[in-house]
Design a protein around this motif. Structure first.
Motif, PDB file in Angstrom:
ATOM      1  N   ILE A 171       9.359   1.833  -2.793  1.00 18.45           N
ATOM      2  CA  ILE A 171       8.449   2.345  -1.778  1.00 18.45           C
ATOM      3  C   ILE A 171       7.100   2.541  -2.438  1.00 18.45           C
ATOM      4  CG2 ILE A 171       7.939   4.258  -0.229  1.00 18.45           C
ATOM      5  CD1 ILE A 171      10.966   4.693  -0.005  1.00 18.45           C
ATOM      6  N   VAL A 172       6.050   2.010  -1.804  1.00 17.76           N
ATOM      7  CA  VAL A 172       4.695   2.126  -2.334  1.00 17.76           C
ATOM      8  C   VAL A 172       3.781   2.756  -1.291  1.00 17.76           C
ATOM      9  CG1 VAL A 172       4.875   0.221  -3.961  1.00 17.76           C
ATOM     10  CG2 VAL A 172       4.116  -0.221  -1.649  1.00 17.76           C
TER      11      VAL A 172
ATOM     12  N   LYS B  90       9.713  -5.819  -6.053  1.00 22.57           N
ATOM     13  CA  LYS B  90       9.056  -5.887  -7.349  1.00 22.57           C
ATOM     14  C   LYS B  90       9.312  -7.210  -8.065  1.00 22.57           C
ATOM     15  CE  LYS B  90       9.450  -3.302 -11.382  1.00 22.57           C
ATOM     16  NZ  LYS B  90       9.895  -2.098 -12.038  1.00 22.57           N
ATOM     17  N   ASN B  91      10.432  -7.847  -7.771  1.00 21.26           N
ATOM     18  CA  ASN B  91      10.745  -9.130  -8.424  1.00 21.26           C
ATOM     19  C   ASN B  91       9.863 -10.259  -7.906  1.00 21.26           C
ATOM     20  OD1 ASN B  91      12.757  -7.867  -9.855  1.00 21.26           O
ATOM     21  ND2 ASN B  91      14.357  -8.439  -8.399  1.00 21.26           N
TER      22      ASN B  91
ATOM     23  N   GLU C  31       2.064  -8.156  -8.799  1.00 23.88           N
ATOM     24  CA  GLU C  31       0.736  -7.546  -8.697  1.00 23.88           C
ATOM     25  C   GLU C  31       0.706  -6.492  -7.589  1.00 23.88           C
ATOM     26  OE1 GLU C  31       0.973 -11.028  -6.044  1.00 23.88           O
ATOM     27  OE2 GLU C  31       1.276 -10.861  -8.194  1.00 23.88           O
ATOM     28  N   ARG C  32      -0.340  -5.709  -7.573  1.00 25.85           N
ATOM     29  CA  ARG C  32      -0.477  -4.648  -6.573  1.00 25.85           C
ATOM     30  C   ARG C  32      -0.786  -5.245  -5.205  1.00 25.85           C
ATOM     31  NH1 ARG C  32      -1.466   0.726  -7.985  1.00 25.85           N
ATOM     32  NH2 ARG C  32      -1.173   1.085 -10.204  1.00 25.85           N
TER      33      ARG C  32
ATOM     34  N   LYS D  94      -5.175  -0.594  -0.360  1.00 24.91           N
ATOM     35  CA  LYS D  94      -4.700  -1.004  -1.682  1.00 24.91           C
ATOM     36  C   LYS D  94      -3.548  -0.122  -2.111  1.00 24.91           C
ATOM     37  CE  LYS D  94      -8.934  -2.971  -3.459  1.00 24.91           C
ATOM     38  NZ  LYS D  94      -9.933  -2.948  -4.543  1.00 24.91           N
ATOM     39  N   GLU D  95      -2.656  -0.713  -2.889  1.00 20.52           N
ATOM     40  CA  GLU D  95      -1.500   0.026  -3.399  1.00 20.52           C
ATOM     41  C   GLU D  95      -1.976   1.132  -4.334  1.00 20.52           C
ATOM     42  OE1 GLU D  95       2.357  -0.821  -6.202  1.00 20.52           O
ATOM     43  OE2 GLU D  95       1.566  -2.469  -5.026  1.00 20.52           O
ATOM     44  N   ALA D  96      -1.569   2.360  -4.028  1.00 23.57           N
ATOM     45  CA  ALA D  96      -2.024   3.507  -4.807  1.00 23.57           C
ATOM     46  C   ALA D  96      -0.992   3.919  -5.852  1.00 23.57           C
ATOM     47  CB  ALA D  96      -2.357   4.674  -3.897  1.00 23.57           C
ATOM     48  N   SER D  97       0.271   4.070  -5.444  1.00 22.27           N
ATOM     49  CA  SER D  97       1.282   4.525  -6.391  1.00 22.27           C
ATOM     50  C   SER D  97       2.673   4.209  -5.862  1.00 22.27           C
ATOM     51  CB  SER D  97       1.151   6.027  -6.623  1.00 22.27           C
ATOM     52  OG  SER D  97       1.400   6.701  -5.397  1.00 22.27           O
ATOM     53  N   LYS D  98       3.632   4.329  -6.743  1.00 23.71           N
ATOM     54  CA  LYS D  98       5.029   4.153  -6.354  1.00 23.71           C
ATOM     55  C   LYS D  98       5.633   5.515  -6.096  1.00 23.71           C
ATOM     56  CE  LYS D  98       5.476   0.264  -9.422  1.00 23.71           C
ATOM     57  NZ  LYS D  98       6.034  -0.206 -10.659  1.00 23.71           N
ATOM     58  N   LEU D  99       6.648   5.581  -5.265  1.00 28.23           N
ATOM     59  CA  LEU D  99       7.356   6.838  -5.011  1.00 28.23           C
ATOM     60  C   LEU D  99       8.753   6.776  -5.554  1.00 28.23           C
ATOM     61  CD1 LEU D  99       6.196   7.622  -1.400  1.00 28.23           C
ATOM     62  CD2 LEU D  99       5.346   8.530  -3.516  1.00 28.23           C
TER      63      LEU D  99
END
Length: 57
Positions: A11-12, A29-30, A34-35, A52-57
């Motif tokens: 989850i991102v 992720k596989n 990239e973000r 934009k992708e900020a972080s993973k949870l």
């Protein structure tokens, strides 16, 4: 029981470049190293903007 492999989906958090609004989504992720960078609707400014992708949870 078989061994469990590394989880492919994460989850991102997608953060707007214009406001504080954010979306949450999953990414594999596989397949996507990239973000993420997506154009989505921002209800705060009532326009489509880049998220934009900020972080993973």
């Amino acid at each position: 029981m078989a061994k469990k492999g590394k989880e492919a989906r994460h989850i991102v958090k997608l953060k707007s470049e214009v406001s504080e609004h954010c979306y949450y989504t999953e990414k594999n992720k596989n397949n996507t190293k990239e973000r993420l960078q997506l154009r989505k609707y921002d209800p705060t400014v009532r326009k489509h903007v880049i998220y934009k992708e900020a972080s993973k949870l």
